[in-house]
Design a protein around this motif. Structure first.
Motif, short mmCIF file in Angstrom:
data_model
loop_
_atom_site.label_atom_id
_atom_site.label_comp_id
_atom_site.label_asym_id
_atom_site.label_seq_id
_atom_site.Cartn_x
_atom_site.Cartn_y
_atom_site.Cartn_z
N LEU A 182 0.97 -1.26 0.01
CA LEU A 182 -0.07 -0.04 -0.26
C LEU A 182 0.77 1.31 0.04
N LYS A 183 1.98 1.19 0.64
CA LYS A 183 2.93 2.39 0.82
C LYS A 183 3.46 2.69 -0.66
N ALA A 184 3.74 1.68 -1.23
CA ALA A 184 4.31 1.93 -2.99
C ALA A 184 3.21 2.30 -3.78
N LEU A 185 1.89 1.85 -3.51
CA LEU A 185 0.70 2.46 -4.55
C LEU A 185 0.20 3.91 -4.11
N ARG A 186 0.46 4.06 -2.67
CA ARG A 186 0.48 5.35 -2.14
C ARG A 186 1.23 6.51 -2.98
N GLN A 187 2.42 6.25 -2.96
CA GLN A 187 3.53 7.08 -3.61
C GLN A 187 3.03 7.30 -4.87
N GLN A 188 2.88 6.22 -5.62
CA GLN A 188 2.29 6.52 -6.91
C GLN A 188 1.13 7.57 -7.06
N LEU A 189 0.33 7.27 -6.32
CA LEU A 189 -0.87 8.16 -6.15
C LEU A 189 -0.60 9.63 -5.74
N ILE A 190 0.32 9.56 -5.00
CA ILE A 190 0.87 11.09 -4.61
C ILE A 190 1.48 11.78 -6.04
N ASP A 191 2.23 11.11 -6.47
CA ASP A 191 2.78 11.67 -7.85
C ASP A 191 1.66 12.19 -8.80
N PHE A 192 0.72 11.35 -8.79
CA PHE A 192 -0.78 11.97 -9.69
C PHE A 192 -1.18 13.04 -8.93
N VAL A 193 -1.32 12.92 -7.77
CA VAL A 193 -2.10 14.22 -7.32
C VAL A 193 -1.37 15.47 -7.31
N ALA A 194 0.15 15.45 -7.19
CA ALA A 194 0.87 16.55 -7.67
C ALA A 194 0.45 17.11 -8.76
N LEU A 195 0.47 16.17 -9.84
CA LEU A 195 0.06 16.38 -11.44
C LEU A 195 -1.33 17.31 -11.38
N VAL A 196 -1.99 16.44 -10.93
CA VAL A 196 -3.53 17.24 -10.98
C VAL A 196 -3.55 18.40 -10.18
N GLU A 197 -2.92 18.57 -9.27
CA GLU A 197 -3.14 19.99 -8.39
C GLU A 197 -2.11 21.04 -9.32
N LEU A 198 -1.22 20.48 -9.98
CA LEU A 198 -0.38 21.48 -10.86
C LEU A 198 -1.48 22.02 -12.23
N GLU A 199 -2.10 21.21 -12.40
CA GLU A 199 -3.23 21.63 -13.40
C GLU A 199 -4.12 22.99 -13.05
N LEU A 200 -4.46 23.04 -11.40
CA LEU A 200 -5.07 24.14 -10.92
C LEU A 200 -4.41 25.38 -11.12
N ASP A 201 -3.06 25.27 -11.43
CA ASP A 201 -2.38 26.56 -11.59
C ASP A 201 -2.50 26.82 -13.09
N PHE A 202 -2.94 26.28 -13.86
CA PHE A 202 -2.94 26.41 -15.26
C PHE A 202 -4.49 26.39 -15.78
N GLY A 203 -5.43 26.68 -14.74
CA GLY A 203 -6.81 26.33 -14.97
C GLY A 203 -7.43 27.01 -16.15
N GLU A 204 -6.79 28.25 -16.54
CA GLU A 204 -7.45 28.92 -17.70
C GLU A 204 -6.88 28.58 -19.06
N GLU A 205 -5.84 27.53 -18.92
CA GLU A 205 -5.35 27.29 -20.38
C GLU A 205 -5.93 25.90 -20.46
N ASP A 206 -6.61 25.20 -19.78
CA ASP A 206 -7.13 23.99 -19.83
C ASP A 206 -6.01 22.63 -20.58
N VAL A 207 -4.94 22.83 -19.32
CA VAL A 207 -3.97 21.59 -19.65
C VAL A 207 -4.24 20.37 -18.95
N GLU A 208 -3.55 19.37 -19.31
CA GLU A 208 -3.92 18.01 -18.53
C GLU A 208 -2.63 17.51 -18.18
N PHE A 209 -2.01 17.69 -16.97
CA PHE A 209 -0.60 17.06 -16.71
C PHE A 209 -0.84 15.45 -16.40
N ALA A 210 -1.91 15.14 -15.72
CA ALA A 210 -2.12 13.71 -15.02
C ALA A 210 -3.07 13.06 -16.09
N HIS A 211 -2.46 12.07 -16.82
CA HIS A 211 -2.96 11.42 -17.73
C HIS A 211 -4.12 10.40 -17.14
#
Length: 458
Positions: A159-188
């Motif tokens: 579960l710790k290994a899977l959680r780390q992968q999920l953390i990486d995706f969350v970071a990308l999703v939250e990065l998208e919030l900084d580019f909300g007006e540009e409609d970009v998608e970093f997390a596939h």
């Protein structure tokens, strides 16, 4: 790594014995013990070495002859400097040594503080730390194996290994919030979906294992039910090999619930004898019958015992239907086989249309077959058979449920094409639950609550 103030406690069970072990851990543990010790210079000794000598009072008088074992950080249970003092198991000697250590600035350890320090120093995660207490408390082969599996990592490392992968995706999703007006998608999104599905595939067997795991840890509550005079109390006494319950030909003798424990093939069963199921003849019996019904609702397994000689096929059919409505795993047990004709036995088997275990509680006939059936019913769980990780802790179960629910909402959000902020919110909840489960996210109150249940010295 922490190197906290030195603590000491008796690590063996309290009471008079041949040997007692006092454990000292923390900064200066070796130096402090050396000041009390008359023998080799402990400060110059290598880790994992044992040394014979004496411990002395401040006036030079001998407290006891001892064997001192030195464990140097980080190669110790707590990852701190640790000394274990093996002395004679006299309460007076133990207290004398603890007083001398206290005089040198060592404080008495709180319950579970050694294991808590091991956790804080990264020796293992919180699930493994809790498994230490479960291992000490294990009283059956099954509970021992379940605790040992968790102590070795069990499901938490995965579960710790899977959680780390999920953390990486969350970071990308939250990065998208900084580019909300540009409609970009970093997390596939497809990769995120596959990861969440993979985590849920790990979670579901663990969630399914909890009912079995909880029973393994606390004993399998097994209720014996049936009509009055079916022989329930006789069966309980026969299984326990003692006169635990009152046996009488008078119907309704058992008015209250009687419980005791029986170990079968390394599994602890909590056997529960109950009042006979019938229309009550008085208020006291009615209370007993209500308690029987409550025990059936709470039980992990039901043994329905019937008098094979006196029951009619239609009556057995009705009884089986009632037991099935409980939704609990059950065994049909026919009593008084020693006075049962083959014809009657065949009629009952035909109407039951399922296996019946035939016994005679009075003569102890076929009790081993009944025990084997009880064991087999528990061991049909795949996790028990294969030694896979089993969830035995309610705290773990609650966080696994919380994780699964949050991931389910996140997957539904993907299907509905929700905005990144809503998606990130559910993912953060899942991460919070996983982090609190393994101890990557903790609070002082949580740790105090967990480790306060440990024995002192562990």
């Amino acid at each position: 790594m922490f190197q906290l103030d030195p603590i000491a406690a008796l690590a063996t069970a309290p009471g008079i014995g041949a040997i007692a072990i006092i454990r000292v851990s923390g900064e200066g543990a070796v130096d402090i013990t050396d000041r009390l010790f008359n023998g080799k210079d402990l400060t110059q000794q290598a880790s994992h070495t044992a040394h014979f000598g004496t411990l002395r009072n401040t006036d030079g008088s001998i407290i006891d002859e001892v064997l001192v074992t030195v464990f140097r950080a980080p190669k110790s249970f707590t990852k701190e400097d640790v000394v274990e003092i093996s002395c004679h198991g006299s309460e007076f000697i133990i207290q004398q040594i603890l007083r001398r250590l206290s005089g040198e600035g060592v404080r008495l350890a709180r319950p579970g503080e050694f294991t808590q320090r091991a956790f804080l120093n990264g020796q293992f995660d919180l699930v493994q730390a809790e498994a230490v207490a479960d291992l000490i408390a294990s009283d059956s082969d099954a509970s021992h194996r379940a605790a040992l599996s968790q102590l070795r990592g069990g499901f938490s490392k995965q579960l710790k290994a899977l959680r780390q992968q999920l953390i990486d995706f969350v970071a990308l999703v939250e990065l998208e919030l900084d580019f909300g007006e540009e409609d970009v998608e970093f997390a596939h999104r497809d990769q995120l979906r596959q990861l969440m599905l993979a985590i849920r595939r790990v979670l579901h067997p663990l969630l399914d294992s909890f009912s079995t795991g909880n029973a393994i840890k606390n004993g399998v509550p097994t209720v014996i039910v049936g009509k009055p005079n079916a022989g329930k109390s006789t069966l309980l006494n026969a299984l326990l090999n003692e006169e635990k319950a009152i046996v009488s030909d008078i119907p309704g003798t058992t008015r209250d619930v009687i419980e005791d424990e029986l170990f079968i093939d390394g599994i602890r069963f909590r056997l529960i004898d109950t009042a006979g199921l019938r229309q009550a003849t008085d208020q006291i019996e009615a209370i007993g019958i209500e308690r029987t019904q409550q025990k059936m609702r709470d039980a992990a397994m039901v043994v329905y015992l019937f008098d094979g000689k006196n029951i009619e096929p239609a009556e057995l059919q009705t009884a089986i239907a009632e037991v099935r409505t409980s939704g609990k795993p059950y065994l049909l047990v026919g009593n008084k086989m020693d006075v049962l004709t083959d014809e009657k036995k065949q009629d009952l088997e035909t109407i039951a249309a399922e296996p019946i275990i035939w016994i005679s509680a009075a003569t102890h006939t076929h009790l081993e077959e009944l025990k084997a059936a009880l064991s087999a019913r528990v061991r049909t769980d795949a996790a028990v058979q294969t030694g896979s990780a089993v969830v035995t802790n309610a705290r773990h179960y609650e966080h696994l449920i919380g994780t699964d629910n949050a991931l389910a909402r996140a997957i539904n959000g993907l299907d509905a094409s929700v905005t990144p902020d809503w998606l990130a919110m559910d993912l953060r909840v899942a991460l919070q639950h996983l982090g609190e489960l393994t101890g990557e996210i903790t609070t002082d109150d949580l740790l105090d609550s967990i480790f306060s249940k440990f024995c002192i010295g562990k």
